[in-house]
Design an enzyme around this catalytic site. Structure first.
Site, PDB file in Angstrom:
ATOM      1  N   SER A 253      -5.167  -7.973   4.317  1.00 52.14           N
ATOM      2  CA  SER A 253      -5.490  -6.686   3.755  1.00 52.14           C
ATOM      3  C   SER A 253      -6.906  -6.359   3.586  1.00 52.14           C
ATOM      4  O   SER A 253      -8.175  -6.878   3.995  1.00 52.14           O
ATOM      5  CB  SER A 253      -4.425  -6.198   2.932  1.00 52.14           C
ATOM      6  OG  SER A 253      -4.515  -5.004   2.791  1.00 52.14           O
TER       7      SER A 253
ATOM      8  N   ASP B 238       1.892  -2.764  11.819  1.00 51.31           N
ATOM      9  CA  ASP B 238       1.205  -2.373  10.672  1.00 51.31           C
ATOM     10  C   ASP B 238       0.761  -0.860  10.739  1.00 51.31           C
ATOM     11  O   ASP B 238       0.347  -0.323  11.554  1.00 51.31           O
ATOM     12  CB  ASP B 238      -0.045  -3.134  10.324  1.00 51.31           C
ATOM     13  CG  ASP B 238      -0.700  -3.061   8.749  1.00 51.31           C
ATOM     14  OD1 ASP B 238      -0.631  -1.842   8.300  1.00 51.31           O
ATOM     15  OD2 ASP B 238      -1.413  -3.861   8.677  1.00 51.31           O
TER      16      ASP B 238
ATOM     17  N   HIS C  38       2.903  -4.209   7.627  1.00 45.75           N
ATOM     18  CA  HIS C  38       1.629  -4.787   7.038  1.00 45.75           C
ATOM     19  C   HIS C  38       2.090  -5.985   6.160  1.00 45.75           C
ATOM     20  O   HIS C  38       1.320  -7.109   5.766  1.00 45.75           O
ATOM     21  CB  HIS C  38       0.984  -3.786   5.807  1.00 45.75           C
ATOM     22  CG  HIS C  38      -0.103  -4.390   5.428  1.00 45.75           C
ATOM     23  ND1 HIS C  38      -1.430  -4.489   5.903  1.00 45.75           N
ATOM     24  CD2 HIS C  38      -0.451  -4.474   3.853  1.00 45.75           C
ATOM     25  CE1 HIS C  38      -2.245  -4.734   5.152  1.00 45.75           C
ATOM     26  NE2 HIS C  38      -1.805  -4.843   3.929  1.00 45.75           N
TER      27      HIS C  38
END
Length: 336
Positions: free
Chosen positions: A129, A283, A312
């Site tokens: 991320s 995601d 995610h």
């Protein structure tokens, strides 16, 4: 009692925006030792709600990143409550905390490595991320220092749709009157809970909820998960810290700054590091299409999407063993 991490003092930090962050520092923790040749450094920045401690799920004995072989440096993002943040600054910045961009974070990490840790070469920068976004930033900002990067569930530039997601969770938090434009005297609990509930709809995929995978996390219903996310954000996070990091995330763009002056394609093309880009196909805010575009402009990039209903959160250690297995294989391909 000593802290379980180290700090590196930055003094008054001149930011890319032209503002100044006064009396700043970054927190970090190291594992293993720097080799005599200085060629075993692995940098793991932190993700949005991450800390140096959370990063310990990505390495260990016998794993692709192993402190017995590698010098692992986990660095806390500015704004995460451990490094300089609205919640721990001597100045009462509140919501007026200056914009800290990826450029600023990596410039500070560069100072830490070169001035305090004796590092002049990085074997790998990897992360999930926002940590992966910092991996891209490292490779673009210091292209002659970084040998390889592995950003997973991340991007080199925050997309318009990603920004819309961020504005949504921000609006949920700031709608709480207790937030009071960042001048709250007590935590805006209702806003923090709303933030957590909205976020939960994006962190996992539609398939995750359709297939009832939340049960693998110990929740009987989606509502049980939402309540857990409510409490986690209400009890675990400072509102202005969340918003400061959100501003960093939203401004993410490796071409921002004096090197590339907004030329995103040029910034990608300047990355010399060998790269494996590993998005999750499900995601919702770092979709693989963004990474596919990036890979076309990076000289040494492989595009390796992984399909997972965990979305995610496929990257969160323990959630999807298949993702972890592939991540380990990709790391071994890049690391000596």
């Amino acid at each position: 009692m000593s802290k379980p991490y180290n700090t590196f003092e930055l003094g008054n930090l001149d930011l890319l925006s032209g503002d100044v962050l006064h009396d700043a520092w970054i927190a970090y923790k190291t594992h293993g030792r720097l080799s005599a040749r200085g060629d075993n450094v692995v940098v793991l920045p932190t993700f949005y709600t991450g800390t140096h401690a959370r990063n310990e799920g990505f390495f260990g004995p016998g794993r692709a990143i192993d402190p017995e072989r590698h010098f692992v440096i986990c660095v806390d993002l500015l704004g995460n409550g451990i490094s300089s943040s609205p919640s721990n600054s001597a100045r009462a910045y509140g919501a007026k905390y200056p914009l800290v961009q990826m450029w600023d974070n990596i410039a500070c990490q560069h100072r830490l490595l070169t001035e305090a840790l004796g590092v002049d070469r990085i074997a790998l920068v990897a992360g999930w991320s926002m940590a992966g976004s910092q991996a891209y930033q490292w490779a673009a900002q210091y292209p002659d220092m970084v040998d390889a990067i592995l950003p997973f569930c991340a991007s080199a530039r925050t997309s318009p749709h990603n920004s819309v997601f961020l504005e949504g969770v921000k609006a949920a938090l700031c709608a709480d009157q207790t937030w009071d434009n960042g001048n709250y005297k007590s935590p805006p609990v209702a806003g923090l809970k709303a933030f957590g509930r909205v976020y939960a709809g994006w962190a996992f995929s539609q398939s995750f909820y359709r297939e009832g995978l939340y049960r693998q996390l110990g929740f009987e219903t989606p509502e049980d998960l939402l309540k857990d996310w409510e409490e986690d954000h209400a009890t675990g996070w400072d509102a202005n810290n969340l918003l400061a990091k959100l501003a960093t995330w939203k401004a993410g763009d490796i071409s921002a700054g004096p090197l590339y002056e907004g030329n995103f394609t040029a910034a990608l093309g300047a990355i010399k590091a060998k790269a494996i880009l590993m998005p999750c196909t499900q995601d919702l805010y770092f979709p693989p299409q963004d990474n596919a575009i990036e890979a076309r402009h990076m000289p040494n990039a492989a595009f390796r999407p992984y399909d997972s209903p965990w979305g995610h959160c496929a990257a969160n250690p323990g959630n999807d063993p298949g993702f972890t297995k592939q991540l380990e294989a990709n790391i071994r391909e890049l690391l000596p």
